[in-house]
Design an enzyme around this catalytic site. Sequence first.
Site, PDB file in Angstrom:
ATOM      1  CG  LEU A 151       0.260   0.174  -4.998  1.00  0.00           C
ATOM      2  CD1 LEU A 151      -0.895  -0.753  -4.680  1.00  0.00           C
ATOM      3  CD2 LEU A 151       0.368   0.376  -6.515  1.00  0.00           C
ATOM      4  CG  HIS A 152      -0.581   5.636  -0.300  1.00  0.00           C
ATOM      5  ND1 HIS A 152      -1.142   4.416  -0.018  1.00  0.00           N
ATOM      6  CD2 HIS A 152      -1.527   6.550   0.016  1.00  0.00           C
ATOM      7  CE1 HIS A 152      -2.344   4.580   0.463  1.00  0.00           C
ATOM      8  NE2 HIS A 152      -2.624   5.878   0.497  1.00  0.00           N
ATOM      9  CD  GLU A 153       7.096   7.979  -2.731  1.00  0.00           C
ATOM     10  OE1 GLU A 153       6.717   8.090  -1.553  1.00  0.00           O
ATOM     11  OE2 GLU A 153       7.618   8.924  -3.365  1.00  0.00           O
TER      12      GLU A 153
ATOM     13  CB  SER B 286      -0.904  -0.027   1.229  1.00  0.00           C
ATOM     14  OG  SER B 286      -1.573   1.189   1.356  1.00  0.00           O
TER      15      SER B 286
END
Lengths: 525, 525
Positions: free
Chosen positions: A445-447, A442
């Site tokens: 993916l945020h990055e 997660s």
Amino acid sequence: MSMCILSLSIAVSSPMAETDSLPAALPRVETINRLPKVDLSAYRHTLPVHVAIAPSPLSKEAPPESYRGFVNLGMLLLFGNNIRLIIENYLKYGILISFPGSSVSKGDWTYTALTHIILPLNVLIAFSLEAWARKRAIGYRKRRSETIPQPGAVAAGDFPDPKLTLQTTKRLDASARLEQSIVGWLHALNATAILVWPSIVTYYYIFHPFMAMSCVIAGCIQFFKMTSYALVNHDFRAAYIFDKPREELGHVAKVHSDSVQVTNEEVYQYDIQYPDNITLKNMSYFWLAPTLCYQPSYPQTKVFRKSFFFKRVLEILTCLGMMYFLTEQYATPTLRNSVQAFDQLAVASLVERVLKMSTTSVIIWLLMFYTVFHSCFNALAEFLYFGDRHFYRSWWNAGNLQTYWKTWNLPMYTFFKRHAYLPMITSGVHPLVASIIVFTISALLHEVVIGFPTHMLLGYAFAGMMCQIPLIAITQPLEKWRGPASGLGNMIFWVSFTIVGQPACAMLYYYHWTKRNMDASASSV
Amino acid sequence: MSMCILSLSIAVSSPMAETDSLPAALPRVETINRLPKVDLSAYRHTLPVHVAIAPSPLSKEAPPESYRGFVNLGMLLLFGNNIRLIIENYLKYGILISFPGSSVSKGDWTYTALTHIILPLNVLIAFSLEAWARKRAIGYRKRRSETIPQPGAVAAGDFPDPKLTLQTTKRLDASARLEQSIVGWLHALNATAILVWPSIVTYYYIFHPFMAMSCVIAGCIQFFKMTSYALVNHDFRAAYIFDKPREELGHVAKVHSDSVQVTNEEVYQYDIQYPDNITLKNMSYFWLAPTLCYQPSYPQTKVFRKSFFFKRVLEILTCLGMMYFLTEQYATPTLRNSVQAFDQLAVASLVERVLKMSTTSVIIWLLMFYTVFHSCFNALAEFLYFGDRHFYRSWWNAGNLQTYWKTWNLPMYTFFKRHAYLPMITSGVHPLVASIIVFTISALLHEVVIGFPTHMLLGYAFAGMMCQIPLIAITQPLEKWRGPASGLGNMIFWVSFTIVGQPACAMLYYYHWTKRNMDASASSV
């Protein structure tokens, strides 16, 4: 007290004595009646007003008191304070907003459009793969069933050679397994491509961060959807080829649903069975549906409520307008004014800026949440007769950060639970390790979602998400310490997340963005 | 649904058929046991996650949801916003406070001290009057009792001439009534003097408004106390002279308490009776006690709780410090910056200033309330063993302005109810008229308390109080319209009173004060 009773008894007895002693002209009844007819205009000031020992309402000794009014006052002050800030902002800046999208270059529009057009291609590739695998699976199953003795054949005494049958079956199974792997890898390639492609296009060709973000987020959603589609059909296909009885699947579902804590008693049974679900129509439905988890069928509503649909659409338009206005009129000036504080590392100014930002950012965030998770998803679901509208739970009451992450984004949470966490758990991975792995994915993916569109892979988003693990470890005992009713855990959640975390992150990124682009424009001059 | 059940029944029946058809090598029990032993590593992705039709938690169709978390968020935002304003204020002004009282001139100190020294003199005059009236009353009662036939005398047949007796009694009564009036008028003169004297001194000789206000407020309190003392003793004396039975007083009290709605069942009986209550000690107690209503005796506590007393004293000191700091650091700059907006009559700026002022003014007001009505009065009551600590009720939950005026200042409310409202009602005045009269007196006193110390009898305070009557008329139906649970009435109360009313009034007075003193200093230059 005794003195009081004594004087009372004197008071009661003396008038009777007096009336008894009067000349007999007045009858007794009248004298008794006369007594209550007191002239109220006299002696009225002698009324006792302090009649009992009683504590002040705010004393500890007083019975519990409601402070509801102070909550109302607080809300009004918050409202008044922000109206004031709106006026202050207006007096200082006037109206700042311009026509939406006017600052976006032609190149940005082109590349964004191109990226979004690619998406259906990705779906078609995934479907073609599945359709091919389906055809192969039907073939395998047919040939496999021919090697296994049929009930009719057994009854007729027509036994094939068991040794030969086992060999044929083994060979067939090995071949099928190999094909399963190949299909799996091809699916992985297709899914990864749709994650990588928009990220690269975005990083190199799209300048405007919001345009770029729309591409990367669309890519991510696509990646999740195609992954789920491939994984679910992979398992169905295996069961179909190797002729596993359906209740084995049901049993797996039951075991899983015990950990998921599905509310309904019965495990949901799909209306369509493999291989009937491999149709373009079925896939298109999943592609559009507000979920990341593929199912051959979903609970369906019976009617399309027009008014419900149009209300949601109206909400989307209104909220988008408000978000745009808040960003241009309030967030941008605050962010712009924070650059100097960052440069000088003036702590007091920085804190002041973060706090100024917090109200705006929390309102924008709440609007974003409502628009996407309530209005958009409900409109889409209504249009598709999609029944399960649990896109979120009441995360605003979350007593710790874990509860928040479990409830605010259910499509994402359900995807990770179904396709990452539970498979790991059932393979014997420790729950904590599984959680850390999920949070790491997660965080990555945020990055991706923030780093690529802003062209700054600074790792703040990744670090912010990874910080959630220790924050959960801290907030969980705090919630238990005072009990959920105290609201302490909820307060900590709000502070860490929306008051400090988000505005501080927004400022960090804005600062670096400004510096980078200012330096770039300075060097180009 | 039927399709679902059908497929389920197929799924259930088919494996049994299959196991039945297998070679008899495996016993039946084993085949049954084998079924649950599913390899969980396979088919795990097929878990159904969308299992039922359900609305989103924020939908109208969803079951009622708690929004407690948003209230917490609101409180945190309010807190954060004000921390920000504190930082902003510090960055802009630094530390503004100076030593308290350093701006007060020597003349102001002298006149303020003088005014406060006068107060006990006023008490002594009132007491002397009462003591003289007591002596006369004892004499009257004695002579009057001599003219009326005694029970013993009646029994002995020793009748005086009835006509002569009646004449003597009538003459005595007339004389007593005249003296009652004279004492009443002298008391009124004494009470009025202590109201007028500090007002005049203040108006002409004391420049600093807070010093001046302390004098005028002390005068007002003294006025109420002396009025109550005179009225109560006047009634007691009348009952004593004309030998009214005690239960007539009790009856009046009962009738009154029905309207007052005293909570205890029994009407409170005074421990001391007239004329025994006319002592300097009794009067001094009333003079110091936290009440404006004279009673010969009050409910008394049994112990003096040292820790309770010192906690209250500590609260007083802390709150006074905070109020001083808030006034100097936050209220004064805001007020100063509002002068220009007033001069230009810039509506947006004025609204912005009023809203900026509202938070500060409401906090100062709440501190003032707590300091005076909780800490001061409780400390004083504890010291004097004064039992009835109902100095206020939970006015913060008030659903309309009438409830507020009835609950926030109980000493004042009780005084007006006991000595003005109820006597008017029992004399046949219409309740509405009585209310208007009480509000008019209150409005006049508000003007005195604000107008004289600021040397500006502008009528704003009077008008503000008089506005309460129509505001009550408006807020009462509004509260009923939505029900008290909605909080609408409470919201209106807070808005009208503390968000708009008070800061706007403070600004109006500050503006006129600045203009007057600036003009004065300009003309003197």
